[in-house]
Design a protein around this motif. Structure first.
Motif, PDB file in Angstrom:
ATOM      1  N   GLU A 135       0.832  -1.212   0.000  1.00 29.27           N
ATOM      2  CA  GLU A 135       0.000   0.000   0.000  1.00 29.27           C
ATOM      3  C   GLU A 135       0.866   1.262   0.000  1.00 29.27           C
ATOM      4  OE1 GLU A 135      -3.101   0.196  -0.588  1.00 29.27           O
ATOM      5  OE2 GLU A 135      -3.698  -1.893  -0.335  1.00 29.27           O
ATOM      6  N   ILE A 136       1.984   1.232   0.709  1.00 32.07           N
ATOM      7  CA  ILE A 136       2.910   2.370   0.701  1.00 32.07           C
ATOM      8  C   ILE A 136       3.449   2.580  -0.711  1.00 32.07           C
ATOM      9  CG2 ILE A 136       5.188   3.154   1.469  1.00 32.07           C
ATOM     10  CD1 ILE A 136       4.498   1.777   4.199  1.00 32.07           C
ATOM     11  N   ASP A 137       3.833   1.487  -1.383  1.00 27.14           N
ATOM     12  CA  ASP A 137       4.333   1.607  -2.759  1.00 27.14           C
ATOM     13  C   ASP A 137       3.290   2.219  -3.685  1.00 27.14           C
ATOM     14  OD1 ASP A 137       6.818   0.582  -2.125  1.00 27.14           O
ATOM     15  OD2 ASP A 137       6.348  -1.457  -2.803  1.00 27.14           O
ATOM     16  N   GLU A 138       2.038   1.816  -3.533  1.00 22.25           N
ATOM     17  CA  GLU A 138       0.973   2.372  -4.362  1.00 22.25           C
ATOM     18  C   GLU A 138       0.774   3.860  -4.077  1.00 22.25           C
ATOM     19  OE1 GLU A 138      -2.544  -0.046  -3.953  1.00 22.25           O
ATOM     20  OE2 GLU A 138      -1.489  -1.854  -4.638  1.00 22.25           O
ATOM     21  N   ALA A 139       0.849   4.242  -2.795  1.00 18.63           N
ATOM     22  CA  ALA A 139       0.700   5.652  -2.431  1.00 18.63           C
ATOM     23  C   ALA A 139       1.864   6.472  -2.979  1.00 18.63           C
ATOM     24  CB  ALA A 139       0.605   5.801  -0.911  1.00 18.63           C
ATOM     25  N   ILE A 140       3.067   5.945  -2.875  1.00 19.06           N
ATOM     26  CA  ILE A 140       4.233   6.649  -3.410  1.00 19.06           C
ATOM     27  C   ILE A 140       4.074   6.852  -4.913  1.00 19.06           C
ATOM     28  CG2 ILE A 140       6.706   6.422  -3.908  1.00 19.06           C
ATOM     29  CD1 ILE A 140       6.962   5.066  -1.118  1.00 19.06           C
ATOM     30  N   ALA A 141       3.657   5.816  -5.603  1.00 19.14           N
ATOM     31  CA  ALA A 141       3.503   5.909  -7.063  1.00 19.14           C
ATOM     32  C   ALA A 141       2.508   6.995  -7.443  1.00 19.14           C
ATOM     33  CB  ALA A 141       3.081   4.559  -7.631  1.00 19.14           C
ATOM     34  N   VAL A 142       1.376   7.061  -6.751  1.00 17.08           N
ATOM     35  CA  VAL A 142       0.367   8.066  -7.111  1.00 17.08           C
ATOM     36  C   VAL A 142       0.841   9.465  -6.721  1.00 17.08           C
ATOM     37  CG1 VAL A 142      -1.137   8.061  -5.060  1.00 17.08           C
ATOM     38  CG2 VAL A 142      -2.127   8.355  -7.308  1.00 17.08           C
ATOM     39  N   LEU A 143       1.607   9.589  -5.654  1.00 18.83           N
ATOM     40  CA  LEU A 143       2.154  10.891  -5.285  1.00 18.83           C
ATOM     41  C   LEU A 143       3.197  11.365  -6.292  1.00 18.83           C
ATOM     42  CD1 LEU A 143       2.413  10.453  -1.427  1.00 18.83           C
ATOM     43  CD2 LEU A 143       1.099  12.222  -2.615  1.00 18.83           C
ATOM     44  N   VAL A 144       4.023  10.451  -6.766  1.00 21.57           N
ATOM     45  CA  VAL A 144       5.022  10.821  -7.772  1.00 21.57           C
ATOM     46  C   VAL A 144       4.324  11.254  -9.068  1.00 21.57           C
ATOM     47  CG1 VAL A 144       6.891   9.926  -9.221  1.00 21.57           C
ATOM     48  CG2 VAL A 144       6.883   9.460  -6.777  1.00 21.57           C
ATOM     49  N   LYS A 145       3.261  10.559  -9.425  1.00 23.06           N
ATOM     50  CA  LYS A 145       2.508  10.963 -10.619  1.00 23.06           C
ATOM     51  C   LYS A 145       1.874  12.340 -10.415  1.00 23.06           C
ATOM     52  CE  LYS A 145       1.647   6.427 -12.489  1.00 23.06           C
ATOM     53  NZ  LYS A 145       0.685   5.439 -12.940  1.00 23.06           N
ATOM     54  N   ALA A 146       1.401  12.600  -9.205  1.00 20.89           N
ATOM     55  CA  ALA A 146       0.827  13.917  -8.918  1.00 20.89           C
ATOM     56  C   ALA A 146       1.901  14.988  -9.043  1.00 20.89           C
ATOM     57  CB  ALA A 146       0.195  13.935  -7.525  1.00 20.89           C
ATOM     58  N   LYS A 147       3.093  14.700  -8.543  1.00 25.15           N
ATOM     59  CA  LYS A 147       4.195  15.652  -8.658  1.00 25.15           C
ATOM     60  C   LYS A 147       4.526  15.895 -10.128  1.00 25.15           C
ATOM     61  CE  LYS A 147       8.933  16.565  -7.201  1.00 25.15           C
ATOM     62  NZ  LYS A 147      10.068  16.085  -6.388  1.00 25.15           N
ATOM     63  N   ALA A 148       4.549  14.836 -10.913  1.00 29.77           N
ATOM     64  CA  ALA A 148       4.823  14.985 -12.349  1.00 29.77           C
ATOM     65  C   ALA A 148       3.738  15.815 -13.020  1.00 29.77           C
ATOM     66  CB  ALA A 148       4.938  13.613 -13.003  1.00 29.77           C
ATOM     67  N   ASP A 149       2.479  15.604 -12.632  1.00 31.87           N
ATOM     68  CA  ASP A 149       1.379  16.410 -13.176  1.00 31.87           C
ATOM     69  C   ASP A 149       1.594  17.890 -12.871  1.00 31.87           C
ATOM     70  OD1 ASP A 149      -0.095  14.317 -14.258  1.00 31.87           O
ATOM     71  OD2 ASP A 149      -1.445  14.158 -12.535  1.00 31.87           O
ATOM     72  N   VAL A 150       1.952  18.186 -11.632  1.00 30.57           N
ATOM     73  CA  VAL A 150       2.160  19.567 -11.219  1.00 30.57           C
ATOM     74  C   VAL A 150       3.319  20.173 -12.001  1.00 30.57           C
ATOM     75  CG1 VAL A 150       2.895  21.037  -9.289  1.00 30.57           C
ATOM     76  CG2 VAL A 150       1.110  19.306  -8.945  1.00 30.57           C
ATOM     77  N   ARG A 151       4.407  19.425 -12.126  1.00 26.37           N
ATOM     78  CA  ARG A 151       5.566  19.913 -12.887  1.00 26.37           C
ATOM     79  C   ARG A 151       5.192  20.140 -14.352  1.00 26.37           C
ATOM     80  NH1 ARG A 151      10.677  19.587 -11.032  1.00 26.37           N
ATOM     81  NH2 ARG A 151      11.458  18.954 -13.084  1.00 26.37           N
ATOM     82  N   GLN A 152       4.392  19.242 -14.886  1.00 23.66           N
ATOM     83  CA  GLN A 152       3.969  19.388 -16.281  1.00 23.66           C
ATOM     84  C   GLN A 152       3.122  20.649 -16.454  1.00 23.66           C
ATOM     85  OE1 GLN A 152       1.314  16.337 -17.903  1.00 23.66           O
ATOM     86  NE2 GLN A 152       2.768  16.133 -19.608  1.00 23.66           N
ATOM     87  N   LYS A 153       2.253  20.900 -15.510  1.00 25.15           N
ATOM     88  CA  LYS A 153       1.409  22.112 -15.573  1.00 25.15           C
ATOM     89  C   LYS A 153       2.266  23.384 -15.475  1.00 25.15           C
ATOM     90  CE  LYS A 153      -2.574  19.987 -15.622  1.00 25.15           C
ATOM     91  NZ  LYS A 153      -3.028  19.544 -16.903  1.00 25.15           N
ATOM     92  N   ARG A 154       3.366  23.309 -14.728  1.00 26.62           N
ATOM     93  CA  ARG A 154       4.289  24.448 -14.611  1.00 26.62           C
ATOM     94  C   ARG A 154       5.160  24.573 -15.855  1.00 26.62           C
ATOM     95  NH1 ARG A 154       7.222  22.902  -9.705  1.00 26.62           N
ATOM     96  NH2 ARG A 154       8.979  23.761 -10.838  1.00 26.62           N
ATOM     97  N   GLY A 155       5.149  23.541 -16.715  1.00 23.76           N
ATOM     98  CA  GLY A 155       5.930  23.587 -17.935  1.00 23.76           C
ATOM     99  C   GLY A 155       7.379  23.191 -17.756  1.00 23.76           C
ATOM    100  N   VAL A 156       7.690  22.445 -16.693  1.00 22.74           N
ATOM    101  CA  VAL A 156       9.083  22.037 -16.472  1.00 22.74           C
ATOM    102  C   VAL A 156       9.315  20.556 -16.725  1.00 22.74           C
ATOM    103  CG1 VAL A 156       9.594  23.901 -14.867  1.00 22.74           C
ATOM    104  CG2 VAL A 156       8.721  21.737 -13.968  1.00 22.74           C
ATOM    105  N   ALA A 157       8.282  19.819 -17.062  1.00 20.77           N
ATOM    106  CA  ALA A 157       8.461  18.380 -17.299  1.00 20.77           C
ATOM    107  C   ALA A 157       8.111  18.046 -18.735  1.00 20.77           C
ATOM    108  CB  ALA A 157       7.592  17.561 -16.356  1.00 20.77           C
TER     109      ALA A 157
END
Length: 152
Positions: free
Chosen positions: A130-152
């Motif tokens: 469950e921790i691994d699944e939570a980490i994965a979704v948090l990393v994807k959220a971070k990537a989404d945020v970075r993408q919205k900022r135009g840095v990814a």
């Protein structure tokens, strides 16, 4: 292609070259001689930087498959791991991602509490999953945020 030692920058460069078609393809893409490109996989203290980061950046921008071995190399040396997180099929709204974060983090927290209470192997294994699944979704959220900022 030269033989390279696993885990070295020369190996990462060689894997980068293989990902995009080999020395000849890289030489053509960069407008360099095959021998110059091949030099990037040689251990040589006279020119320890190989072909140079700027050329590798050009390759990675041209074909993201080249970026993966380089990202893995630098992540390893920074004490982490590289894991691509966003595929075209996974692009969703930030609001939807928030719901996934809440769900997965809640499930992880519940599993950790259960594991702490019982200390049973099965519950500890479940908590880790469950921790691994939570980490994965948090990393994807971070990537989404970075993408919205135009840095990814």
């Amino acid at each position: 292609m030269r033989a390279t030692k696993v885990g070295t920058i020369q190996d990462a460069v060689a894997r980068c070259y293989r990902a995009v078609g080999g020395v000849e393809a890289v030489a053509e893409q960069l407008g360099l001689a095959n021998s110059t490109v091949s030099y990037g996989t040689e251990v040589n203290e006279a020119r320890p930087g190989g072909i140079g980061v700027n050329y590798l950046v050009r390759l990675a921008l041209h074909d993201s498959r080249c970026a993966v071995p380089l990202a893995e190399f630098f992540a390893d040396h920074a004490g982490g791991v590289f894991e691509p997180v966003l595929s075209q099929a996974d692009v969703i709204s930030l609001y939807a991602r928030c719901g996934l974060v809440a769900k997965e983090c809640g499930e992880a927290q519940a599993a950790i509490i259960r594991a702490a209470e019982t200390l049973k192997a099965g519950h500890l294994d479940e908590a880790e999953r469950e921790i691994d699944e939570a980490i994965a979704v948090l990393v994807k959220a971070k990537a989404d945020v970075r993408q919205k900022r135009g840095v990814a």
